[in-house]
Design a protein around this motif. Structure first.
Motif, PDB file in Angstrom:
ATOM      1  N   ALA A  41       0.834  -1.203   0.000  1.00 57.01           N
ATOM      2  CA  ALA A  41       0.000   0.000   0.000  1.00 57.01           C
ATOM      3  C   ALA A  41       0.868   1.253   0.000  1.00 57.01           C
ATOM      4  O   ALA A  41       0.568   2.229  -0.696  1.00 57.01           O
ATOM      5  CB  ALA A  41      -0.927   0.000   1.221  1.00 57.01           C
ATOM      6  N   ARG A  42       1.964   1.224   0.759  1.00 55.40           N
ATOM      7  CA  ARG A  42       2.860   2.384   0.773  1.00 55.40           C
ATOM      8  C   ARG A  42       3.525   2.578  -0.585  1.00 55.40           C
ATOM      9  O   ARG A  42       3.734   3.705  -1.036  1.00 55.40           O
ATOM     10  CB  ARG A  42       3.909   2.233   1.877  1.00 55.40           C
ATOM     11  N   GLY A  43       3.830   1.464  -1.246  1.00 56.07           N
ATOM     12  CA  GLY A  43       4.407   1.565  -2.585  1.00 56.07           C
ATOM     13  C   GLY A  43       3.422   2.162  -3.579  1.00 56.07           C
ATOM     14  O   GLY A  43       3.789   3.007  -4.413  1.00 56.07           O
ATOM     15  N   LEU A  44       2.155   1.753  -3.490  1.00 51.89           N
ATOM     16  CA  LEU A  44       1.133   2.320  -4.379  1.00 51.89           C
ATOM     17  C   LEU A  44       0.962   3.804  -4.090  1.00 51.89           C
ATOM     18  O   LEU A  44       0.790   4.610  -5.018  1.00 51.89           O
ATOM     19  CB  LEU A  44      -0.197   1.586  -4.201  1.00 51.89           C
TER      20      LEU A  44
ATOM     21  N   VAL B 253      -5.040  -3.294  -6.756  1.00 54.68           N
ATOM     22  CA  VAL B 253      -5.047  -1.842  -6.561  1.00 54.68           C
ATOM     23  C   VAL B 253      -6.282  -1.421  -5.773  1.00 54.68           C
ATOM     24  O   VAL B 253      -6.204  -0.574  -4.876  1.00 54.68           O
ATOM     25  CB  VAL B 253      -4.982  -1.118  -7.920  1.00 54.68           C
ATOM     26  N   SER B 254      -7.429  -1.995  -6.085  1.00 49.57           N
ATOM     27  CA  SER B 254      -8.663  -1.661  -5.359  1.00 49.57           C
ATOM     28  C   SER B 254      -8.502  -1.932  -3.868  1.00 49.57           C
ATOM     29  O   SER B 254      -8.894  -1.114  -3.020  1.00 49.57           O
ATOM     30  CB  SER B 254      -9.843  -2.468  -5.909  1.00 49.57           C
TER      31      SER B 254
ATOM     32  N   ALA C 193       0.307   1.854 -12.377  1.00 51.61           N
ATOM     33  CA  ALA C 193       1.168   1.313 -11.332  1.00 51.61           C
ATOM     34  C   ALA C 193       1.779  -0.036 -11.705  1.00 51.61           C
ATOM     35  O   ALA C 193       2.659  -0.532 -10.999  1.00 51.61           O
ATOM     36  CB  ALA C 193       0.372   1.158 -10.037  1.00 51.61           C
ATOM     37  N   GLY C 194       1.299  -0.632 -12.817  1.00 49.92           N
ATOM     38  CA  GLY C 194       1.812  -1.936 -13.213  1.00 49.92           C
ATOM     39  C   GLY C 194       1.363  -3.043 -12.279  1.00 49.92           C
ATOM     40  O   GLY C 194       2.151  -3.916 -11.899  1.00 49.92           O
ATOM     41  N   ALA C 195       0.097  -2.983 -11.857  1.00 54.27           N
ATOM     42  CA  ALA C 195      -0.435  -3.970 -10.930  1.00 54.27           C
ATOM     43  C   ALA C 195      -1.793  -4.448 -11.421  1.00 54.27           C
ATOM     44  O   ALA C 195      -2.320  -3.949 -12.422  1.00 54.27           O
ATOM     45  CB  ALA C 195      -0.556  -3.372  -9.530  1.00 54.27           C
TER      46      ALA C 195
ATOM     47  N   GLN D 109      -7.636   1.794 -14.350  1.00 51.37           N
ATOM     48  CA  GLN D 109      -6.710   2.727 -14.997  1.00 51.37           C
ATOM     49  C   GLN D 109      -5.501   3.006 -14.109  1.00 51.37           C
ATOM     50  O   GLN D 109      -4.375   3.118 -14.593  1.00 51.37           O
ATOM     51  CB  GLN D 109      -7.445   4.025 -15.328  1.00 51.37           C
ATOM     52  N   LEU D 110      -5.748   3.127 -12.812  1.00 43.34           N
ATOM     53  CA  LEU D 110      -4.641   3.326 -11.884  1.00 43.34           C
ATOM     54  C   LEU D 110      -3.732   2.099 -11.867  1.00 43.34           C
ATOM     55  O   LEU D 110      -2.507   2.227 -11.756  1.00 43.34           O
ATOM     56  CB  LEU D 110      -5.185   3.594 -10.479  1.00 43.34           C
ATOM     57  N   ALA D 111      -4.326   0.920 -11.999  1.00 41.17           N
ATOM     58  CA  ALA D 111      -3.538  -0.313 -12.024  1.00 41.17           C
ATOM     59  C   ALA D 111      -2.587  -0.331 -13.215  1.00 41.17           C
ATOM     60  O   ALA D 111      -1.442  -0.790 -13.108  1.00 41.17           O
ATOM     61  CB  ALA D 111      -4.472  -1.527 -12.069  1.00 41.17           C
TER      62      ALA D 111
END
Length: 262
Positions: free
Chosen positions: A28-31, A71-72, A64-66, A59-61
């Motif tokens: 979570a801190r990385g995101l 991501v959710s 972030a490449g996840a 879209q955020l994923a």
């Protein structure tokens, strides 16, 4: 908005001192760091916007490449910990970044006017202009203290800067005109009274946002929302002792979040 600088301020001490962030997982801190980088280049500095729009988790994923589901879950973890806030339109924003940006913009505007605007047309210098450097290095104010949520008790001395800032952000987010100094102090006192009655910033923001959406006229101050907020406080306090009320409160909060995000 002007193109973002290729760098942004980052204070490792503040990052490490943010208790809300430290409660979150490493993922979570990385995101959150990825989100900060996007917010730095946002059309509205400090807000999580891509192409001027609030991105979906999918879209955020991609950014972030996840995976979207991952991501959710991580965004929900950050939000539950109180790491970020949301605008009335549902956009995630960093309180620290938006606050620092406002300060920088004010400093830039004052610089164009010749420096300290309080000096006006004075030709002489006041005593404060000639203060000598007494030496020593002031301790850096940690992010955790700079972003204190109103769940904590306000300082007894009054004028708590975090409450002034929160009430101003709330006015801005729900379309209440930014007040003069006198009204700003009354707004702070209103928020402080809500907190003492048992509210927190999330309850205040959600209640005020929901009530504002039903109005055709523009309230002049946050005092207009006193009754709805106190009703929400009463429901919350009842829910703490009643499982049925707690379930109803969670359902209502979910409806509010979905509507705000729409």
């Amino acid at each position: 908005m002007a193109a973002a600088a290729p760098w942004m301020k980052f204070y490792p001490q503040d990052w490490r001192a943010d208790e809300k962030l430290r409660m979150c997982s490493l993922a979570a801190r990385g995101l959150w760091m990825e989100m900060l980088a996007i917010m730095h280049r946002s059309e509205r500095y400090g807000q999580l916007l891509i192409g001027g729009r609030v991105p979906t988790d999918a879209q955020l994923a991609v950014q972030a490449g996840a995976l979207p589901d991952e991501v959710s879950a991580l965004v929900r973890e950050l939000e539950d910990a109180g790491v970020f806030s949301r605008t009335a339109s549902g956009a995630i924003y960093s309180r620290r970044m938006t606050r620092d940006h406002r300060k920088a913009e004010n400093a830039r505007k004052n610089g164009k006017k010749g420096g300290n605007p309080s000096l006006g047309n004075k030709t002489g210098k006041s005593a404060s202009d000639n203060l000598q450097d007494k030496g020593g290095v002031k301790a850096q104010k940690p992010e955790a203290r700079g972003q204190i949520e109103a769940n904590a008790s306000p300082r007894a001395s009054g004028g708590d800067f975090s409450l002034v800032e929160f009430s101003a952000d709330l006015c801005r987010d729900v379309g209440v005109p930014l007040p003069d100094h006198g009204t700003a102090e009354r707004n702070r006192q209103t928020v402080e009274a809500w907190i003492k009655a048992g509210a927190n910033q999330q309850l205040i923001r959600e209640t005020v946002t929901a009530r504002r959406a039903t109005l055709r006229t523009v309230p002049r101050s946050l005092a207009f929302f006193d009754n709805p907020v106190r009703e929400a406080i009463a429901v919350k306090q009842t829910a703490s002792t009643s499982p049925e009320a707690a379930a109803a409160l969670r359902m209502a909060e979910g409806i509010l979040r979905k509507r705000d995000a729409a």
